[in-house]
Design an enzyme around this catalytic site. Structure first.
Site: not given
Ligand code: S3P
Length: 435
Positions: A317, A344, A348
């Site tokens: 993350d 995600k 990303r």
């Protein structure tokens, strides 16, 4: 939701102590396990984010009484393993992949049907990774060609399976373990790389017999969960923005108290240290069965690195924040083996590459990562693609850009980090709502 834009520009050196909100992964799991436990569980340090509130609302729809004695606290009146009640209404998980995937596992073994829906971003996220192995356990879940909504058919009898995950995913592992509570026989999950083990630790804390070690978890159905109090640590993934921000702004020194330091979450700490960052862990201790510590981060010149592939799952993350560090470090940073970033809350790799290029950075996308040549960032306008972590990463970029960074559509920050703008400005950011 009205569009909310931010503008970020250089502030002052970042100083002081920043209280990071509770961990999102732990908060989701605490709600779910407490809901199906026998007795009342008290959750402290609960993340008051939209994602975790959505999970609380879903559980309420399923007949669980959840009280809020104070901000950041929940008192969950558990209904027991078989006490959830069906509802004809759809169950809205909002933006939360964790909420939807874990609930799919939990609902697969219920006697009633349910429908899980999500927002525009969640509605584009792959669900077969969880519905396929659940189907092997005997669950019946319809998708829209692999995407939400999920229609979970109740009344199926589940059986345990041995499943080797094709991709490292704590969400899939957790969904299967939750389904395993309702299954006959053993459910055993083997991961290609160990992922966060909060579900395993918390099941054990709630009294369910479970064996686990890094990369493997096994449990059998037919036991009982006993109510437990949960202390949620501060979310390392939210702390990540401040670790990068203080590292890149000269004169900075920030303290982040009681941050969760589960080794499956702290890859960014190692990556930043490899880049030259000055981050100390003070008073390492245990809280609620999890390692926590106070992080103290001081400015340090960063240099590019070839990111060790073994770190990728432990910082899955944190790549948006790492990309900002890499874009202002000296030299080249190479990221490989991170194709999961493409599924995600947004893609990303693409979101960060497009945004960084808009600020004049040299970044080349690859299918599973990026090659970033560090340098100066300029002013510009970037899109968040409905992704909270993209918004906060570019707020950090604005601290060192030559001119204002305008960030379109930051409302989703509230999914994981309510109060980010105020906390950030309190320690030295110059972040404004822009009309
Ligand atoms: C999470 C697992 C990770 C992570 C997500 C939270 C969890 O997702 O990216 O933000 O709480 O289990 P994956 O399981 O898809 O890797």
């Amino acid at each position: 939701m009205n569009q909310l834009d931010w503008s970020s520009r250089p502030g002052r050196p970042l100083r002081g102590s920043v209280r990071i909100p509770g961990d999102k992964s732990v908060s989701h799991r605490a709600l779910m396990l407490a809901a199906i436990a026998e007795g009342d569980s008290h959750i402290h340090g609960f993340l008051e984010g939209e994602d975790t509130r959505a999970t609380a609302a879903v559980l309420t729809q399923l007949g669980v009484r959840i009280e809020t004695p104070a901000t950041g606290e929940r008192l969950v009146h558990g209904v027991g393993l078989h006490g959830l009640r069906g509802t004809p209404q759809v169950l809205d998980c909002g933006n939360a992949g964790t909420g939807m995937r874990l609930l799919a596992g939990l609902l697969a073994g219920q006697a009633f049907d349910s429908v899980l829906v999500g927002d525009a971003s969640l509605s584009q996220r792959p669900m077969r990774r969880v519905t396929d192995p659940l189907a092997r356990m005997g669950a019946r879940i319809d998708t829209r060609e692999g995407l939400p909504p999920l229609r979970v058919h109740g009344g199926q009898s589940l059986r345990g399976i041995r499943y080797e995950l094709p991709v490292a995913s704590a969400q899939v592992k957790s969904a299967l373990l939750l389904a395993g509570l309702y299954a006959v026989g053993d459910t055993e999950i083997i991961e290609p790389h160990p992922t966060r083990d909060y579900t395993e630790r918390m099941l054990a804390a709630f009294g369910w017999p479970i064996q686990f070690s890094p990369g493997v978890a096994r449990l059998a159905g037919g036991h009982v969960l006993h109510a437990n109090d949960v202390q949620v640590p501060a979310d390392f993934s939210s702390a990540a923005f401040f670790l990068v921000a203080a590292s890149i702004v000269p004169g900075s020194e920030l303290r982040l108290p009681a941050v969760g330091l589960n080794p499956r979450r702290t890859g960014l700490l190692h990556a930043l240290r490899l880049m030259g960052a000055d981050i100390a862990i003070e008073q390492p201790r245990e809280s609620g069965g999890e390692p926590v510590g106070d992080l103290v981060v001081r400015h340090a010149p960063l240099h590019g690195i070839e990111l060790p592939a073994a770190l990728v799952p432990d910082m899955i993350d944190e790549f948006p924040a790492l990309f900002i560090a890499a874009a202002v470090a000296s030299g080249r940073t190479v990221v490989r083996g991170a194709a999961e970033l493409r599924v995600k809350e947004s893609d990303r790799i693409a979101s960060m590459a497009t945004g960084l290029r808009a600020l004049g950075a040299a970044i080349e996308e690859t299918p599973d990562g990026a090659i970033i040549d560090g340098g100066r960032l300029g002013a510009g306008r970037v899109e968040t693609h409905l992704d909270h972590r993209i918004a906060m990463s570019f707020a950090v970029a604005g601290l060192v850009a030559a001119g204002p960074v305008r960030i379109s559509d930051c409302a989703h920050v509230a999914t994981s980090f309510p109060g980010f703008l105020e906390l950030a400005n309190g320690c030295g950011f110059a972040l404004q709502r822009a009309d």
